[in-house]
Design a protein around this motif. Structure first.
Motif, PDB file in Angstrom:
ATOM      1  N   SER A 158      16.923  20.928  40.482  1.00 53.02           N
ATOM      2  CA  SER A 158      17.635  22.201  40.493  1.00 53.02           C
ATOM      3  C   SER A 158      19.048  22.036  39.955  1.00 53.02           C
ATOM      4  CB  SER A 158      17.679  22.743  41.922  1.00 53.02           C
ATOM      5  OG  SER A 158      18.502  23.864  41.987  1.00 53.02           O
ATOM      6  N   LYS A 159      19.767  21.027  40.423  1.00 54.64           N
ATOM      7  CA  LYS A 159      21.139  20.782  39.953  1.00 54.64           C
ATOM      8  C   LYS A 159      21.152  20.476  38.470  1.00 54.64           C
ATOM      9  CE  LYS A 159      25.358  18.157  40.691  1.00 54.64           C
ATOM     10  NZ  LYS A 159      25.989  18.934  39.662  1.00 54.64           N
ATOM     11  N   PHE A 160      20.220  19.645  38.007  1.00 52.58           N
ATOM     12  CA  PHE A 160      20.151  19.312  36.576  1.00 52.58           C
ATOM     13  C   PHE A 160      19.918  20.574  35.749  1.00 52.58           C
ATOM     14  CE2 PHE A 160      17.715  18.374  32.769  1.00 52.58           C
ATOM     15  CZ  PHE A 160      18.565  17.485  32.134  1.00 52.58           C
ATOM     16  N   LEU A 161      18.974  21.404  36.170  1.00 52.35           N
ATOM     17  CA  LEU A 161      18.656  22.622  35.428  1.00 52.35           C
ATOM     18  C   LEU A 161      19.847  23.577  35.379  1.00 52.35           C
ATOM     19  CD1 LEU A 161      16.664  24.498  33.973  1.00 52.35           C
ATOM     20  CD2 LEU A 161      15.963  25.324  36.220  1.00 52.35           C
ATOM     21  N   LEU A 162      20.444  23.854  36.531  1.00 51.43           N
ATOM     22  CA  LEU A 162      21.573  24.776  36.578  1.00 51.43           C
ATOM     23  C   LEU A 162      22.774  24.236  35.805  1.00 51.43           C
ATOM     24  CD1 LEU A 162      21.333  26.036  40.265  1.00 51.43           C
ATOM     25  CD2 LEU A 162      20.449  27.113  38.191  1.00 51.43           C
ATOM     26  N   ASP A 163      23.036  22.938  35.898  1.00 50.18           N
ATOM     27  CA  ASP A 163      24.130  22.334  35.126  1.00 50.18           C
ATOM     28  C   ASP A 163      23.886  22.479  33.629  1.00 50.18           C
ATOM     29  OD1 ASP A 163      25.420  21.615  37.450  1.00 50.18           O
ATOM     30  OD2 ASP A 163      24.948  19.467  37.287  1.00 50.18           O
TER      31      ASP A 163
END
Length: 73
Positions: free
Chosen positions: A33-38
């Motif tokens: 999730s963090k990778f995608l949103l970043d």
């Protein structure tokens, strides 16, 4: 009374965020999730800079952008 000196500019403000980011984060593992949103925010920032804007603030899942505002050197 004297007129103020200086330059007047038209400044546009854009606020953009990722719709449904909470739902996306709930469906994915935290790291994914963090990778995608970043990555999405990085793409937003690149588009803003391509059109001459300045990212004034990152808001977690979005950006606050200024167009036409001078930047400090």
């Amino acid at each position: 009374m004297t007129a103020p000196t200086g330059e007047r500019r038209v400044v546009s403000v854009l606020v953009a965020d990722i719709v449904g980011s909470t739902a996306i984060a709930e469906r994915l593992e935290p790291e994914r999730s963090k990778f995608l949103l970043d990555e999405v925010v990085r793409l937003m920032r690149a588009a803003v800079e391509r059109f001459g804007g300045t990212v004034a603030q990152l808001t977690g899942d979005g950006v606050l952008v200024l167009f036409g505002a001078p930047t400090a050197a």
